[in-house]
Design a protein around this motif. Sequence first.
Motif, mmCIF file in Angstrom:
data_model
loop_
_atom_site.group_PDB
_atom_site.id
_atom_site.type_symbol
_atom_site.label_atom_id
_atom_site.label_comp_id
_atom_site.label_asym_id
_atom_site.label_seq_id
_atom_site.Cartn_x
_atom_site.Cartn_y
_atom_site.Cartn_z
ATOM 1 N N SER A 53 40.792 25.626 42.792
ATOM 2 C CA SER A 53 41.540 24.651 41.264
ATOM 3 C C SER A 53 40.656 23.978 40.997
ATOM 4 C CB SER A 53 42.608 23.938 42.063
ATOM 5 O OG SER A 53 43.792 24.596 42.311
ATOM 6 N N ALA A 54 39.496 23.375 41.771
ATOM 7 C CA ALA A 54 38.454 22.190 41.808
ATOM 8 C C ALA A 54 37.216 22.926 40.771
ATOM 9 C CB ALA A 54 37.879 21.730 42.781
ATOM 10 N N THR A 55 36.998 23.989 40.430
ATOM 11 C CA THR A 55 36.040 24.958 39.643
ATOM 12 C C THR A 55 36.707 25.326 38.544
ATOM 13 O OG1 THR A 55 36.474 26.609 41.321
ATOM 14 C CG2 THR A 55 34.405 25.120 41.472
ATOM 15 N N LEU A 56 38.164 25.739 38.560
ATOM 16 C CA LEU A 56 39.131 26.318 37.297
ATOM 17 C C LEU A 56 37.931 26.262 35.739
ATOM 18 C CD1 LEU A 56 40.696 28.924 36.762
ATOM 19 C CD2 LEU A 56 42.352 26.925 37.151
ATOM 20 N N ALA A 57 38.357 24.460 35.496
ATOM 21 C CA ALA A 57 38.034 24.237 34.229
ATOM 22 C C ALA A 57 36.051 23.680 34.040
ATOM 23 C CB ALA A 57 37.919 22.899 34.026
ATOM 24 N N THR A 58 35.095 24.605 35.155
ATOM 25 C CA THR A 58 34.180 24.205 34.967
ATOM 26 C C THR A 58 33.461 25.376 34.524
ATOM 27 O OG1 THR A 58 33.824 24.158 37.261
ATOM 28 C CG2 THR A 58 33.740 22.120 36.510
ATOM 29 N N GLY A 59 34.440 26.619 34.936
ATOM 30 C CA GLY A 59 33.926 27.982 35.149
ATOM 31 C C GLY A 59 34.492 28.688 33.820
ATOM 32 N N CYS A 60 35.211 28.732 33.364
ATOM 33 C CA CYS A 60 36.237 28.863 31.841
ATOM 34 C C CYS A 60 35.696 28.390 30.663
ATOM 35 C CB CYS A 60 36.915 28.455 32.282
ATOM 36 S SG CYS A 60 37.661 30.303 33.947
ATOM 37 N N ASP A 61 36.179 29.476 29.571
ATOM 38 C CA ASP A 61 35.570 28.341 28.045
ATOM 39 C C ASP A 61 37.102 27.794 27.545
ATOM 40 O OD1 ASP A 61 32.556 29.992 27.568
ATOM 41 O OD2 ASP A 61 33.943 31.513 28.559
ATOM 42 N N ALA A 62 38.507 28.243 28.358
ATOM 43 C CA ALA A 62 39.431 27.734 27.710
ATOM 44 C C ALA A 62 40.723 28.076 28.647
ATOM 45 C CB ALA A 62 40.134 28.456 26.975
ATOM 46 N N LEU A 63 40.878 27.497 29.248
ATOM 47 C CA LEU A 63 42.281 27.709 30.031
ATOM 48 C C LEU A 63 43.976 27.277 29.108
ATOM 49 C CD1 LEU A 63 41.781 24.356 32.972
ATOM 50 C CD2 LEU A 63 41.288 27.318 32.403
ATOM 51 N N ILE A 64 44.543 28.402 29.527
ATOM 52 C CA ILE A 64 46.025 28.172 28.799
ATOM 53 C C ILE A 64 47.119 28.317 30.185
ATOM 54 C CG2 ILE A 64 47.351 30.381 28.179
ATOM 55 C CD1 ILE A 64 45.411 31.990 27.651
ATOM 56 N N SER A 65 48.452 26.868 30.023
ATOM 57 C CA SER A 65 49.008 26.481 30.918
ATOM 58 C C SER A 65 50.867 28.046 30.191
ATOM 59 C CB SER A 65 48.853 25.631 29.922
ATOM 60 O OG SER A 65 50.358 24.592 31.126
ATOM 61 N N ILE A 66 50.295 27.826 31.370
ATOM 62 C CA ILE A 66 52.209 28.768 30.594
ATOM 63 C C ILE A 66 53.849 28.488 31.952
ATOM 64 C CG2 ILE A 66 53.206 30.553 31.414
ATOM 65 C CD1 ILE A 66 50.608 31.955 32.032
ATOM 66 N N GLY A 67 54.218 27.019 31.151
ATOM 67 C CA GLY A 67 55.019 27.029 31.482
ATOM 68 C C GLY A 67 55.944 25.268 30.055
ATOM 69 N N GLY A 68 55.698 23.995 31.170
ATOM 70 C CA GLY A 68 56.079 23.202 30.006
ATOM 71 C C GLY A 68 55.528 22.398 30.009
ATOM 72 N N ASP A 69 55.849 21.187 29.879
ATOM 73 C CA ASP A 69 55.061 20.380 29.625
ATOM 74 C C ASP A 69 54.508 19.597 31.272
ATOM 75 O OD1 ASP A 69 54.838 19.259 26.946
ATOM 76 O OD2 ASP A 69 56.496 18.092 27.022
ATOM 77 N N GLY A 70 55.449 19.911 31.749
ATOM 78 C CA GLY A 70 54.592 19.577 33.422
ATOM 79 C C GLY A 70 53.653 20.206 33.995
ATOM 80 N N THR A 71 53.323 21.861 33.258
ATOM 81 C CA THR A 71 52.059 22.096 34.065
ATOM 82 C C THR A 71 51.116 21.958 32.608
ATOM 83 O OG1 THR A 71 53.551 24.156 34.116
ATOM 84 C CG2 THR A 71 51.415 24.622 34.020
ATOM 85 N N MET A 72 51.612 21.646 31.405
ATOM 86 C CA MET A 72 50.733 20.998 30.880
ATOM 87 C C MET A 72 49.308 20.030 31.340
ATOM 88 S SD MET A 72 49.465 22.328 27.816
ATOM 89 C CE MET A 72 48.772 22.444 26.754
ATOM 90 N N LEU A 73 50.588 19.396 32.562
ATOM 91 C CA LEU A 73 49.890 17.830 31.978
ATOM 92 C C LEU A 73 49.309 17.857 33.501
ATOM 93 C CD1 LEU A 73 53.076 15.349 32.208
ATOM 94 C CD2 LEU A 73 50.739 15.288 30.814
#
Length: 309
Positions: A53-73
């Motif tokens: 989890s700690a490296t997901l944002a640093t290694g990606c150009d974008a993230l896709i959140s699949i769920g609702g607002d809680g998943t997005m947060l």
Amino acid sequence: MNPYRVGLTLHPTRDVSPVVRTIVDWAARQNVDLAVRAEDAARVPSQVAAWPSATLATGCDALISIGGDGTMLGTLRLTVHHPVPVLGVHLGQLGFLVEVQPEGLPDALDRLVEGRFTVEPHSCLVCAVCGDDVVAFNDIVLGRHPGEGLMVTTLVIDGQRYGYYRCDSLIVSTPTGSTAYSYAAGGPLVSPAAQAVVVTPSAPMSGIARPVVLSPDELLRLELHPDSARAAVEVDGRVLKHIEGGDAIEVRYRRDAGQVVRLDPHRHRERSQLRLSLLDLPLLPEQLRELLPAPLRAEFDRRQTPDVP
């Protein structure tokens, strides 16, 4: 040139497989690499790389959140030290943050990789809890324990005491969080484009009884009176710590901590306004259903059918 890489975050219990399959098929056609948090690796095809989890944002150009607002947060919290655009795919109930419905996902994916979108910046709150900086994109709440009396909390701004609250809970929210618990407790709606901190008491008995809006540059400190009931510190809905009478927490505002992808900002605002209006209606969902024309009633029934975990 390295291929475009997209990270996936998944709702913890809903069936996300149809959406994941759409993304995997699209990625194969577009030569896009996919990654997912290691704890979700068993829920996606094997060609999706599993990352901490700690490296997901640093290694990606974008993230896709699949769920609702809680998943997005939760996804935004992963990006707080390395903000990358986050696209929300809606599988929840309200969806004030998420924009894309599953049927609109193929076009949204093309626009994401082509850069044909705008970014909606989001602030967060930083709270020193247990020696670490903990962040909230919605709110930080001090809540009393049932059966232990009311909280008595002093409001301190930049070192100056302004008054006290005697209430069930005290909600400190961002503009994004102003549509959540703070709104339910009678707080104001604040535009996501604004820079502000809202302090809203829930069920106040005495002391400050109305919401207070603060500057993002002011340091907020909440001090429990020595005779106060103990309180739970809740960060974006997660209880992280309990504090006793005489303890305190400090809350700071951090600008531009998250980037939410917007494909049609105007339409998204209209939908959010409609959802807020529906929340204020004193009708049950089945009562609202009877007011719909037959085609819309069928669509309503389809959306109300729960996903199979």
